[in-house]
Design a protein around this motif. Structure first.
Motif, PDB file in Angstrom:
ATOM      1  N   ALA A  92      94.002  65.649  43.649  1.00 12.56           N
ATOM      2  CA  ALA A  92      92.852  65.511  44.559  1.00 12.56           C
ATOM      3  C   ALA A  92      92.977  66.492  45.714  1.00 12.56           C
ATOM      4  CB  ALA A  92      92.753  64.084  45.086  1.00 12.56           C
ATOM      5  N   PRO A  95      91.202  65.672  51.785  1.00 17.97           N
ATOM      6  CA  PRO A  95      90.040  64.853  52.147  1.00 17.97           C
ATOM      7  C   PRO A  95      89.188  65.485  53.240  1.00 17.97           C
ATOM      8  CG  PRO A  95      92.063  63.851  52.975  1.00 17.97           C
ATOM      9  CD  PRO A  95      92.465  64.975  52.058  1.00 17.97           C
ATOM     10  N   TYR A 132      88.705  67.477  39.674  1.00 23.55           N
ATOM     11  CA  TYR A 132      88.376  66.884  40.972  1.00 23.55           C
ATOM     12  C   TYR A 132      86.906  67.125  41.318  1.00 23.55           C
ATOM     13  CZ  TYR A 132      88.738  65.652  45.912  1.00 23.55           C
ATOM     14  OH  TYR A 132      88.558  65.069  47.131  1.00 23.55           O
ATOM     15  N   ARG A 135      84.956  64.542  39.587  1.00 24.69           N
ATOM     16  CA  ARG A 135      85.127  63.260  40.282  1.00 24.69           C
ATOM     17  C   ARG A 135      84.207  63.163  41.495  1.00 24.69           C
ATOM     18  NH1 ARG A 135      90.671  61.433  43.511  1.00 24.69           N
ATOM     19  NH2 ARG A 135      89.591  60.111  45.053  1.00 24.69           N
ATOM     20  N   ARG A 235      88.132  59.385  54.798  1.00 27.08           N
ATOM     21  CA  ARG A 235      88.587  59.200  53.425  1.00 27.08           C
ATOM     22  C   ARG A 235      87.725  60.066  52.507  1.00 27.08           C
ATOM     23  NH1 ARG A 235      91.530  57.151  56.386  1.00 27.08           N
ATOM     24  NH2 ARG A 235      92.449  55.046  56.381  1.00 27.08           N
ATOM     25  N   ARG A 236      88.219  60.363  51.333  1.00 31.93           N
ATOM     26  CA  ARG A 236      87.335  60.941  50.329  1.00 31.93           C
ATOM     27  C   ARG A 236      86.209  59.940  50.095  1.00 31.93           C
ATOM     28  NH1 ARG A 236      92.602  61.751  48.872  1.00 31.93           N
ATOM     29  NH2 ARG A 236      93.272  63.951  48.827  1.00 31.93           N
ATOM     30  N   ARG A 237      85.024  60.430  49.815  1.00 31.49           N
ATOM     31  CA  ARG A 237      83.861  59.530  49.869  1.00 31.49           C
ATOM     32  C   ARG A 237      83.875  58.433  48.816  1.00 31.49           C
ATOM     33  NH1 ARG A 237      79.915  61.447  46.265  1.00 31.49           N
ATOM     34  NH2 ARG A 237      80.177  63.584  45.584  1.00 31.49           N
ATOM     35  N   ASP A 238      84.755  58.532  47.802  1.00 33.50           N
ATOM     36  CA  ASP A 238      84.863  57.437  46.849  1.00 33.50           C
ATOM     37  C   ASP A 238      86.073  56.557  47.123  1.00 33.50           C
ATOM     38  OD1 ASP A 238      86.873  59.162  46.099  1.00 33.50           O
ATOM     39  OD2 ASP A 238      86.323  59.252  43.981  1.00 33.50           O
ATOM     40  N   GLU A 239      86.663  56.700  48.329  1.00 30.53           N
ATOM     41  CA  GLU A 239      87.857  55.940  48.670  1.00 30.53           C
ATOM     42  C   GLU A 239      87.655  54.962  49.821  1.00 30.53           C
ATOM     43  OE1 GLU A 239      91.262  59.167  47.224  1.00 30.53           O
ATOM     44  OE2 GLU A 239      90.813  58.943  49.372  1.00 30.53           O
ATOM     45  N   TYR A 240      86.447  54.911  50.382  1.00 31.41           N
ATOM     46  CA  TYR A 240      86.193  53.922  51.426  1.00 31.41           C
ATOM     47  C   TYR A 240      86.167  52.521  50.822  1.00 31.41           C
ATOM     48  CZ  TYR A 240      84.943  57.718  54.618  1.00 31.41           C
ATOM     49  OH  TYR A 240      84.966  58.829  55.416  1.00 31.41           O
TER      50      TYR A 240
END
Length: 242
Positions: A92, A95, A132, A135, A235-240
């Motif tokens: 990844a 961020p 990535y 993703r 955070r990466r936007r899919d990690e909140y």
């Protein structure tokens, strides 16, 4: 926030008008700075850089995709150096760089219609970049500069000797920087004879103006609300969590 000064409507408008005077002066100064930026001299790109992307191996000239202007976002992603002291992992990208790339993902079609191609470039191998990118759902081109001097020449990657000396040439001065890669943006122009020129690069807080999300935060009462720790909230936007 609850102790903030509260006034009536007429007083609010009066103070807003006073602040508008400063905003207009800032806009005029920004326009002047932009003109002066465009008037900076160019340098001829003489190295034959190679990049790998979804179209295979490309030269810097080919990355223009038929347009005369190219903007490169230097994204921090290098699985070979991933570790506890980096902002990226083996699978990844950084961020913070991902935050910036979220900001320009939707506008590339508009840039294309103003004779500008925008891409991201990282040192990661292309398969890691492609995974990535899928993703994150990004549509802009993102290429690998692995094996070339591109990142080092444009001062967003640093050698082991530079890091060991704790003095790296970043943002036009010697700085302490503990990671092997740093963020930046570089701009290039290709003329009618096919020559490519480097016209501009910016780093560090110079990237602020390219992040529209930060500018919306600056309009809100809490601002960026980052205190002294910087964007530790990010955070990466899919990690909140929500």
């Amino acid at each position: 926030m609850t102790e903030h000064r509260v006034v009536g409507h007429d007083a609010w408008v009066d103070e807003r008008r006073k602040h508008l005077v400063k905003e207009k002066e800032f806009t005029r100064l920004r326009d002047q700075l932009s003109r002066e930026r465009r008037e900076l001299p160019w340098e001829l790109v003489e190295k034959d850089y190679k990049f790998e992307g979804e179209r295979g191996v490309q030269t810097l000239s080919e990355m223009f995709d038929g347009r005369s202007q190219l903007v490169v976002y230097h994204a921090m992603f290098n699985p070979e150096t991933a570790g506890p002291n980096t902002t990226w992992t083996v699978d990844a990208g950084c961020p913070y760089c991902s935050f910036w790339m979220d900001n320009f993902n939707g506008i590339t079609v508009h840039l294309n219609h103003r004779d500008i191609t925008m891409v991201a470039v990282s040192r990661a191998p292309y398969p890691a970049i492609a995974a990535y990118r899928r993703r994150m759902g990004w549509g802009f081109p993102w290429l690998s500069s692995a094996g070339s001097d591109f990142n080092f020449d444009y001062r967003v990657s640093f050698t082991e000797d530079e890091l060991a000396a704790e003095k790296v040439d970043y943002n036009y001065g010697l700085n302490h920087f503990s990671m092997s890669d740093a963020p930046g943006i570089s701009v290039f122009l290709r003329d009618g004879d096919g020559r490519v020129f480097h016209t501009y690069s910016t780093y560090s807080r110079g990237l602020d103006m390219l992040n529209v999300a930060y500018h919306y935060m600056d309009l809100a009462p809490k601002g960026r609300d980052e205190g002294d720790s910087g964007p530790g909230w990010l955070r990466r936007r899919d990690e909140y969590a929500d």
